[in-house]
Scaffold this motif. Structure first.
Motif, PDB file in Angstrom:
ATOM      1  N   SER A 230     104.116  55.007-103.889  1.00 18.88           N
ATOM      2  CA  SER A 230     105.146  55.187-102.877  1.00 18.88           C
ATOM      3  C   SER A 230     106.405  54.556-103.429  1.00 18.88           C
ATOM      4  N   GLU A 231     107.498  54.730-102.711  1.00 20.57           N
ATOM      5  CA  GLU A 231     108.659  53.934-103.063  1.00 20.57           C
ATOM      6  C   GLU A 231     108.229  52.469-103.064  1.00 20.57           C
ATOM      7  N   ALA A 232     108.843  51.695-103.937  1.00 25.06           N
ATOM      8  CA  ALA A 232     108.350  50.343-104.212  1.00 25.06           C
ATOM      9  C   ALA A 232     108.600  49.396-103.041  1.00 25.06           C
ATOM     10  N   ALA A 233     107.999  49.716-101.899  1.00 20.59           N
ATOM     11  CA  ALA A 233     108.056  48.849-100.725  1.00 20.59           C
ATOM     12  C   ALA A 233     106.659  48.279-100.531  1.00 20.59           C
ATOM     13  N   PRO A 234     106.441  46.989-100.787  1.00 30.81           N
ATOM     14  CA  PRO A 234     105.085  46.416-100.743  1.00 30.81           C
ATOM     15  C   PRO A 234     104.360  46.659 -99.431  1.00 30.81           C
ATOM     16  N   THR A 235     105.084  46.615 -98.309  1.00 28.16           N
ATOM     17  CA  THR A 235     104.396  46.810 -97.027  1.00 28.16           C
ATOM     18  C   THR A 235     103.808  48.206 -96.918  1.00 28.16           C
ATOM     19  N   VAL A 236     104.547  49.216 -97.388  1.00 33.02           N
ATOM     20  CA  VAL A 236     104.046  50.595 -97.342  1.00 33.02           C
ATOM     21  C   VAL A 236     102.868  50.759 -98.286  1.00 33.02           C
ATOM     22  N   LEU A 237     103.006  50.245 -99.491  1.00 30.46           N
ATOM     23  CA  LEU A 237     101.939  50.380-100.478  1.00 30.46           C
ATOM     24  C   LEU A 237     100.655  49.686-100.029  1.00 30.46           C
ATOM     25  N   ASP A 238     100.789  48.496 -99.497  1.00 29.35           N
ATOM     26  CA  ASP A 238      99.601  47.755 -99.057  1.00 29.35           C
ATOM     27  C   ASP A 238      98.923  48.457 -97.883  1.00 29.35           C
ATOM     28  N   ALA A 239      99.709  48.944 -96.936  1.00 32.60           N
ATOM     29  CA  ALA A 239      99.134  49.645 -95.785  1.00 32.60           C
ATOM     30  C   ALA A 239      98.464  50.943 -96.219  1.00 32.60           C
ATOM     31  N   ALA A 240      99.083  51.657 -97.161  1.00 33.28           N
ATOM     32  CA  ALA A 240      98.488  52.903 -97.657  1.00 33.28           C
ATOM     33  C   ALA A 240      97.187  52.621 -98.403  1.00 33.28           C
ATOM     34  N   ALA A 241      97.171  51.565 -99.204  1.00 31.92           N
ATOM     35  CA  ALA A 241      95.951  51.220 -99.940  1.00 31.92           C
ATOM     36  C   ALA A 241      94.799  50.922 -98.983  1.00 31.92           C
ATOM     37  N   ARG A 242      95.106  50.254 -97.878  1.00 33.81           N
ATOM     38  CA  ARG A 242      94.054  49.980 -96.884  1.00 33.81           C
ATOM     39  C   ARG A 242      93.606  51.266 -96.191  1.00 33.81           C
ATOM     40  N   GLU A 243      94.556  52.114 -95.828  1.00 31.62           N
ATOM     41  CA  GLU A 243      94.230  53.349 -95.097  1.00 31.62           C
ATOM     42  C   GLU A 243      93.353  54.265 -95.943  1.00 31.62           C
ATOM     43  N   PHE A 244      93.608  54.295 -97.249  1.00 29.05           N
ATOM     44  CA  PHE A 244      92.933  55.249 -98.123  1.00 29.05           C
ATOM     45  C   PHE A 244      91.893  54.582 -99.019  1.00 29.05           C
ATOM     46  N   ALA A 245      91.343  53.466 -98.565  1.00 29.84           N
ATOM     47  CA  ALA A 245      90.382  52.704 -99.366  1.00 29.84           C
ATOM     48  C   ALA A 245      89.092  53.475 -99.624  1.00 29.84           C
ATOM     49  N   GLU A 246      88.780  54.468 -98.795  1.00 29.86           N
ATOM     50  CA  GLU A 246      87.539  55.227 -98.946  1.00 29.86           C
ATOM     51  C   GLU A 246      87.658  56.390 -99.938  1.00 29.86           C
ATOM     52  N   THR A 247      88.773  56.481-100.642  1.00 25.28           N
ATOM     53  CA  THR A 247      89.023  57.674-101.458  1.00 25.28           C
ATOM     54  C   THR A 247      87.937  57.913-102.499  1.00 25.28           C
ATOM     55  N   GLU A 248      87.538  56.898-103.246  1.00 26.94           N
ATOM     56  CA  GLU A 248      86.514  57.113-104.272  1.00 26.94           C
ATOM     57  C   GLU A 248      85.193  57.556-103.648  1.00 26.94           C
ATOM     58  N   GLU A 249      84.855  56.985-102.495  1.00 24.59           N
ATOM     59  CA  GLU A 249      83.644  57.415-101.799  1.00 24.59           C
ATOM     60  C   GLU A 249      83.743  58.886-101.417  1.00 24.59           C
ATOM     61  N   MET A 250      84.937  59.306-101.020  1.00 27.55           N
ATOM     62  CA  MET A 250      85.137  60.722-100.685  1.00 27.55           C
ATOM     63  C   MET A 250      85.003  61.611-101.920  1.00 27.55           C
ATOM     64  N   ILE A 251      85.551  61.172-103.057  1.00 28.15           N
ATOM     65  CA  ILE A 251      85.424  61.967-104.284  1.00 28.15           C
ATOM     66  C   ILE A 251      83.953  62.137-104.659  1.00 28.15           C
ATOM     67  N   LYS A 252      83.190  61.057-104.572  1.00 32.70           N
ATOM     68  CA  LYS A 252      81.764  61.138-104.900  1.00 32.70           C
ATOM     69  C   LYS A 252      81.027  62.061-103.926  1.00 32.70           C
ATOM     70  N   ALA A 253      81.403  62.002-102.644  1.00 35.02           N
ATOM     71  CA  ALA A 253      80.783  62.902-101.665  1.00 35.02           C
ATOM     72  C   ALA A 253      81.121  64.344-101.995  1.00 35.02           C
ATOM     73  N   GLY A 254      82.378  64.600-102.402  1.00 38.74           N
ATOM     74  CA  GLY A 254      82.776  65.952-102.785  1.00 38.74           C
ATOM     75  C   GLY A 254      82.007  66.452-103.993  1.00 38.74           C
ATOM     76  N   GLU A 255      81.821  65.594-104.974  1.00 36.55           N
ATOM     77  CA  GLU A 255      81.076  65.995-106.168  1.00 36.55           C
ATOM     78  C   GLU A 255      79.627  66.311-105.822  1.00 36.55           C
ATOM     79  N   ALA A 256      79.031  65.532-104.923  1.00 39.91           N
ATOM     80  CA  ALA A 256      77.649  65.798-104.526  1.00 39.91           C
ATOM     81  C   ALA A 256      77.530  67.131-103.794  1.00 39.91           C
ATOM     82  N   LEU A 257      78.550  67.477-103.038  1.00 42.45           N
ATOM     83  CA  LEU A 257      78.511  68.709-102.250  1.00 42.45           C
ATOM     84  C   LEU A 257      78.909  69.944-103.054  1.00 42.45           C
ATOM     85  N   PHE A 258      79.936  69.791-103.926  1.00 46.49           N
ATOM     86  CA  PHE A 258      80.581  70.972-104.498  1.00 46.49           C
ATOM     87  C   PHE A 258      80.542  71.050-106.015  1.00 46.49           C
ATOM     88  N   GLY A 259      80.081  70.002-106.685  1.00 46.63           N
ATOM     89  CA  GLY A 259      80.037  70.028-108.136  1.00 46.63           C
ATOM     90  C   GLY A 259      81.077  69.106-108.741  1.00 46.63           C
TER      91      GLY A 259
END
Length: 613
Positions: A230-259
């Motif tokens: 994001s633009e280099a605003a620490p509050t935005v970056l930190d909040a986004a990192a928390r909101e999207f913390a499950e991303t790797e778990e989602m990628i693994k779920a996608g690979e299990a489902l779709f290849g």
């Protein structure tokens, strides 16, 4: 000879471009890009080659080997309001063409933000939105998803800024005079305050997935193959990192489902509030609206959707926008499977229920033009942005879910994986999908009316609204509201944004102003940090002509540029007879706010106001 796409001048008799090499010089004071575009064909070709352009100034078309001029023409003299102008180049055995061009400050793909319009208020920012047919306003190309391209790009930008792209980052270095290729004066290209960022996309993608953003960018690591930028605003970056913390778990779920995940990185860019969509599935660098940062991880469902596009949309693409459901219906189905795997059945059930509500609303929206309630539709002469809706998403989901119910989930999962493996890195149409379906699930056409689902208008009788425990509870509370009862705090104590959104969208449109005020007095929904909730509430307030909330409507319309919020709020203000006060409010707000809207969103709202005001 015939067009391959109703939204492109590309001719079926002409060869497709297979690679594009771009050299781009960004001039922020003029809000323009000077470009040298080297288009490579699969083999030498003699004859006319037609490319798409919109609002581009073409200064030269050259043979890149000899640098001799090639004959070219732009037509029509008056650009088509939907598809722009064709650039026709006469070739005599060349396999490459070099076009030198310059964008317009009003390019439909680009939003240039001055420092006061950014988070940090220090440096300018620019980003692209090329879907559906806007890549042609950045560089000349065969701007159709039927033509998949690989590309490389050199971005010459001010040295205090950085760039990201839907491509692999190769490096950052000082510019060289030889790279200008007629793009601009060498001295200007090589100033001490300039830097070149290099990128390469090694997999063939449709042109609408070309994307970049340039500004003062920072990032946080959120997984082994994911950064959130994001633009280099620490509050935005930190909040986004928390909101999207499950991303790797989602990628693994996608690979299990779709290849396998075929794009190496899955990075996320949180754009300024003017970004007109929830997300854009650009490979390797998904673009997101900051309105997804809600603090309860529900915004990650949009990340799941953009991730699902990595298989359905980016790997397999609709051949043109008449078959848009192949991108979005499949991806909505895949998104909900990922959400179910990572966040549980209740979250997926709420998503399905909200999708049904949205689909019913779209059927009402298009009641006078039923063509756009079809999956396989005819958009000839129509701007895709004007008829963008949830129909391809949720009617497409309903169709695939109907097939799953018919054959069972295990069999459908086998079919899904085979579909992806068969058509990966290809662009297909509805008929190709149906042929594959009938070949791999023999007799399916005897169980499901495939033509009715894909070519019929409205909702087929075997479409289904999902009933779940949480949905049943919400419906019961809606029924009590209709009898004058506001939900008790203990009844909604565990609700997140999706529950409130479904509750509000299930209320009748004829709610009394006194009921609106009583509900808001308890739960302050008009001030919710979740824009889905806030906008759903404000729509009801406008329908009830509850003028007390018009200040909150104005504040919302000036805070964000996401069309999911702009379209319903402006429409609610101007739709219907006897709403002159509301129409005046809409005109005034738009006049004040439109300078901060993306060109796509601005055009959509202008059309709404022109129709109703």
């Amino acid at each position: 000879m015939a067009p391959v796409d109703p939204h492109s001048f590309t001719d079926s008799a002409h060869p497709f471009t297979v690679h594009i090499s771009l050299t781009l010089y960004f001039d922020f004071p003029s809000s323009t890009i000077s470009a040298a575009t080297l288009l490579s064909l699969a083999a030498p070709y003699s004859g006319d080659l037609t490319l798409d352009t919109r609002s581009l100034s073409i200064s030269a078309v050259l043979d890149p080997v000899s640098l001799s001029p090639l004959p070219f023409s732009l037509s029509p003299a008056q650009p088509d309001p939907v598809i722009g102008q064709s650039l026709t180049v006469s070739l005599s055995g060349q396999s490459q063409v070099l076009v030198v061009s310059k964008t317009s400050p009003s390019s439909s793909a680009l939003q240039w933000l001055s420092p006061p319009q950014t988070f940090n208020k220090t440096h300018p920012f620019v980003y692209t939105q090329c879907q559906s047919i806007h890549a042609r306003s950045v560089f000349p190309c065969q701007d159709t998803p039927a033509a998949r391209i690989k590309y490389s790009a050199k971005l010459n930008i001010p040295s205090q800024l950085s760039a990201v792209m839907s491509a692999k980052h190769e490096g950052r270095r000082p510019p060289l005079p030889a790279e200008a290729h007629g793009v601009c004066e060498d001295a200007k290209w090589c100033g001490d305050d300039r830097i070149v960022e290099e990128f390469v996309m090694e997999q063939p993608i449709p042109p609408y997935l070309f994307a970049f953003a340039i500004g003062e960018l920072g990032f946080r690591e959120v997984g082994p193959r994911t950064r959130v930028y994001s633009e280099a605003a620490p509050t935005v970056l930190d909040a986004a990192a928390r909101e999207f913390a499950e991303t790797e778990e989602m990628i693994k779920a996608g690979e299990a489902l779709f290849g396998p995940y075929d794009w190496e990185r899955f990075d996320l860019l949180v754009l300024p509030p003017s970004f007109p969509y929830g997300g854009m599935e650009n490979p390797r660098m998904v673009f997101l609206t900051p309105t997804l940062i809600k603090g309860d991880s529900s915004g990650a469902q949009v990340v799941a959707h953009e991730l699902a596009h990595s298989w359905t949309g980016n790997l397999i693409t609709n051949k043109n926008n008449n078959h848009f459901w192949l991108n979005e219906g499949w991806t909505t189905y895949a998104e909900r499977r990922i959400v179910e795997a990572v966040q549980g059945e209740n979250r997926a059930a709420l998503s399905i229920a909200l999708g049904w509500k949205a689909l019913v609303e779209e059927m009402e929206r298009f009641k006078d033009n039923l063509e756009f309630t079809k999956l396989k539709m005819n958009q000839a002469g129509i701007d895709p942005d004007d008829v963008y809706s949830r129909v391809p998403y949720d009617k497409g989901f309903q169709f695939l879910w109907r097939i799953e119910r018919q054959i069972g989930r295990p069999a459908f999962d086998d079919f899904l994986k085979k579909y992806i493996a068969t058509f990966k890195f290809q662009s297909i149409d509805t008929d190709m999908f149906l042929d594959f379906l009938k070949e791999n699930i023999p007799g399916i056409e005897n169980e499901i009316d495939l033509k009715l689902w894909t070519e019929g208008t409205g909702l087929p009788p075997d479409a289904m609204e999902l009933v779940s425990n949480i949905y049943s509870k919400i419906v019961s509370l809606v029924n009590e509201f209709n009898l004058g009862k506001i939900p008790r705090e203990d009844e909604v104590s565990d609700w997140r944004g999706q529950e409130w959104e479904l509750y509000l969208k299930s209320l009748p449109k004829s709610v009394e102003a006194s009921q609106i005020k009583a509900l808001d007095a308890c739960y302050r929904l008009s001030e919710s940090k979740d824009y889905e909730v806030r906008v759903a509430f404000l729509q009801l307030a406008i329908s009830a002509r509850c003028g007390d909330y018009y200040n909150e409507v104005e504040k919302t319309l000036k805070e964000v540029g996401r069309m999911k919020y702009l379209r319903p709020l402006y429409t609610a203000l101007v739709q219907g007879d006897g709403r002159e006060e509301e129409k005046a409010v809409a005109r005034r707000i738009f006049s004040d706010a439109c300078g901060g809207y993306h060109p796509i969103a601005k055009g959509i709202i202008e059309a709404i106001l022109a129709k109703h005001v």
